[in-house]
Motif scaffolding. Structure first.
Motif, PDB file in Angstrom:
ATOM      1  N   ASP A  47      10.584 -46.875 -13.885  1.00 14.46           N
ATOM      2  CA  ASP A  47      10.927 -45.834 -14.850  1.00 14.46           C
ATOM      3  C   ASP A  47       9.987 -45.867 -16.060  1.00 14.46           C
ATOM      4  O   ASP A  47       9.561 -44.823 -16.561  1.00 14.46           O
ATOM      5  N   SER A  48       9.669 -47.075 -16.529  1.00 13.72           N
ATOM      6  CA  SER A  48       8.810 -47.213 -17.709  1.00 13.72           C
ATOM      7  C   SER A  48       7.412 -46.668 -17.425  1.00 13.72           C
ATOM      8  O   SER A  48       6.854 -45.919 -18.240  1.00 13.72           O
ATOM      9  N   LEU A  49       6.847 -47.043 -16.277  1.00 15.90           N
ATOM     10  CA  LEU A  49       5.514 -46.554 -15.930  1.00 15.90           C
ATOM     11  C   LEU A  49       5.523 -45.040 -15.740  1.00 15.90           C
ATOM     12  O   LEU A  49       4.617 -44.336 -16.205  1.00 15.90           O
ATOM     13  N   PHE A  50       6.562 -44.536 -15.088  1.00 22.48           N
ATOM     14  CA  PHE A  50       6.674 -43.089 -14.850  1.00 22.48           C
ATOM     15  C   PHE A  50       6.797 -42.336 -16.176  1.00 22.48           C
ATOM     16  O   PHE A  50       6.120 -41.319 -16.384  1.00 22.48           O
ATOM     17  N   LEU A  51       7.652 -42.823 -17.071  1.00 23.40           N
ATOM     18  CA  LEU A  51       7.838 -42.157 -18.365  1.00 23.40           C
ATOM     19  C   LEU A  51       6.559 -42.193 -19.191  1.00 23.40           C
ATOM     20  O   LEU A  51       6.221 -41.215 -19.863  1.00 23.40           O
ATOM     21  N   LEU A  52       5.854 -43.321 -19.139  1.00 25.99           N
ATOM     22  CA  LEU A  52       4.613 -43.436 -19.890  1.00 25.99           C
ATOM     23  C   LEU A  52       3.561 -42.456 -19.380  1.00 25.99           C
ATOM     24  O   LEU A  52       2.911 -41.747 -20.164  1.00 25.99           O
ATOM     25  N   MET A  53       3.421 -42.367 -18.055  1.00 27.22           N
ATOM     26  CA  MET A  53       2.423 -41.472 -17.471  1.00 27.22           C
ATOM     27  C   MET A  53       2.779 -40.005 -17.704  1.00 27.22           C
ATOM     28  O   MET A  53       1.904 -39.187 -17.997  1.00 27.22           O
ATOM     29  N   THR A  54       4.061 -39.658 -17.557  1.00 26.70           N
ATOM     30  CA  THR A  54       4.467 -38.267 -17.788  1.00 26.70           C
ATOM     31  C   THR A  54       4.300 -37.887 -19.263  1.00 26.70           C
ATOM     32  O   THR A  54       3.981 -36.739 -19.574  1.00 26.70           O
ATOM     33  N   ASN A  55       4.506 -38.855 -20.141  1.00 28.00           N
ATOM     34  CA  ASN A  55       4.309 -38.594 -21.567  1.00 28.00           C
ATOM     35  C   ASN A  55       2.848 -38.251 -21.861  1.00 28.00           C
ATOM     36  O   ASN A  55       2.546 -37.288 -22.579  1.00 28.00           O
ATOM     37  N   VAL A  56       1.932 -39.026 -21.281  1.00 32.13           N
ATOM     38  CA  VAL A  56       0.503 -38.762 -21.459  1.00 32.13           C
ATOM     39  C   VAL A  56       0.130 -37.401 -20.866  1.00 32.13           C
ATOM     40  O   VAL A  56      -0.569 -36.598 -21.494  1.00 32.13           O
TER      41      VAL A  56
END
Length: 312
Positions: A47-56
């Motif tokens: 979830d953390s990696l996904f949220l970080l990438m979608t944020n970028v």
């Protein structure tokens, strides 16, 4: 602009919460030597990696910032794989609860920590199948010069043919069906055990299960966990249908399409990935106690540092 700020703030808050929970996970031996907590940590990391990438990606798209296609391919691989990692991990967590409650004598064998790496590889392997299929067709269809072009990064650039959309839809529906059947099967079986443990179905006999108060509490807690898994998984799986809903709405009205996409992003992408720490981390007594302990230690260290600064 305000919608972008709201999204970034929400993502940042839950990234901090996830980081705190992941840090707590590595602080105590009991967490990284228990399969249930290991799967929980996989879900948090995913979830953390996904949220970080979608944020970028959200910021890049909002300002219409273009990047070369080869870089977009890398971003797509990460997002595509981890779009499925969360629901597959939730399904694995549901199966772990099913084994713990319905087949307790085999739980220690099937869910021993030595198999953690196998579970991680299986989860990521299953999650990679849709990405491999889509990218295999893309690599076979795209010309070499296409990779050096600069474009706004979006999944639509990987779709050259109409039948690719149908194939992507078929894969998503297959995953939806399999995971839904798994959740329903686990729920029904745990419900039967819960009834037997509470005395509502005294004729049923379950190997390794007694009607003690501790077992009943564990069984009903496991049942509620499966229900929460099902709700969170439902939100994740609805996300697989969002592109097709948005494509249909786009044919009707563009502003409606923008509003629907914003709602889908909040409800079916952000929400299920922000529920993990709230549903599982804060419902677990051991995890909560560990969080309180480390939070108290942090407060004491901060207080001591401030006092020392005053005397310097």
């Amino acid at each position: 602009m305000h919608t972008l700020v709201v999204k970034i703030v929400l993502i940042s808050v839950f990234l901090c919460i996830n980081f705190l929970l992941i840090t707590t996970f590595f602080m105590k031996d009991i967490f990284y030597t228990t399969m249930r907590y290991i799967l929980f940590a996989i879900a948090l990391s995913s979830d953390s990696l996904f949220l970080l990438m979608t944020n970028v990606l959200l910021i890049l798209n909002y300002f219409s910032f273009t990047i070369q296609v080869w870089l977009c391919v890398i971003i797509y691989i990460v997002l595509s794989v981890y779009t499925f990692v969360t629901p597959v991990t939730l399904t694995a967590m549901t199966l772990e609860r099913y084994v713990a409650i319905c087949v307790p004598l085999r739980h220690a064998e099937l869910c021993r920590t030595q198999r953690a790496l196998h579970f991680i590889l299986i989860i990521h392997g299953l999650s990679s199948v849709p990405c491999i299929v889509i990218l295999s067709i893309f690599f076979a269809s795209a010309i070499t010069s296409f990779y050096t072009q600069s474009r706004i990064c979006a999944v639509e650039m990987f779709i050259f043919h109409r039948w690719q959309d149908h194939l992507r839809s078929a894969i998503s529906q297959l995953y939806f069906l399999i995971m839904s059947i798994t959740i329903v099967f686990s729920y029904v079986q745990i419900m039967k055990v819960a009834k037997a443990a509470s005395g509502e179905n005294k004729k049923s006999t379950w190997k390794g299960l007694t009607a003690s108060g501790e077992n009943k509490k564990s069984t009903w807690k496991g049942l509620s966990t499966v229900v929460l898994h099902g709700f969170q998984l439902l939100l994740c799986l609805i996300q697989l249908w969002c592109p097709f809903i948005e494509a249909a709405v786009l044919q009707i009205d563009f502003m409606l399409f923008i509003n629907v996409r914003y709602f889908n992003y909040i409800a079916f992408i952000l929400a299920p990935r922000c529920l993990s720490p709230l549903i599982y981390g804060l419902r677990d007594e051991m995890f909560v106690n560990a969080l309180k302990y480390y939070a108290l230690c942090a407060q004491i260290i901060t207080f001591v540092c401030k006092q020392n600064m005053l005397y310097l």
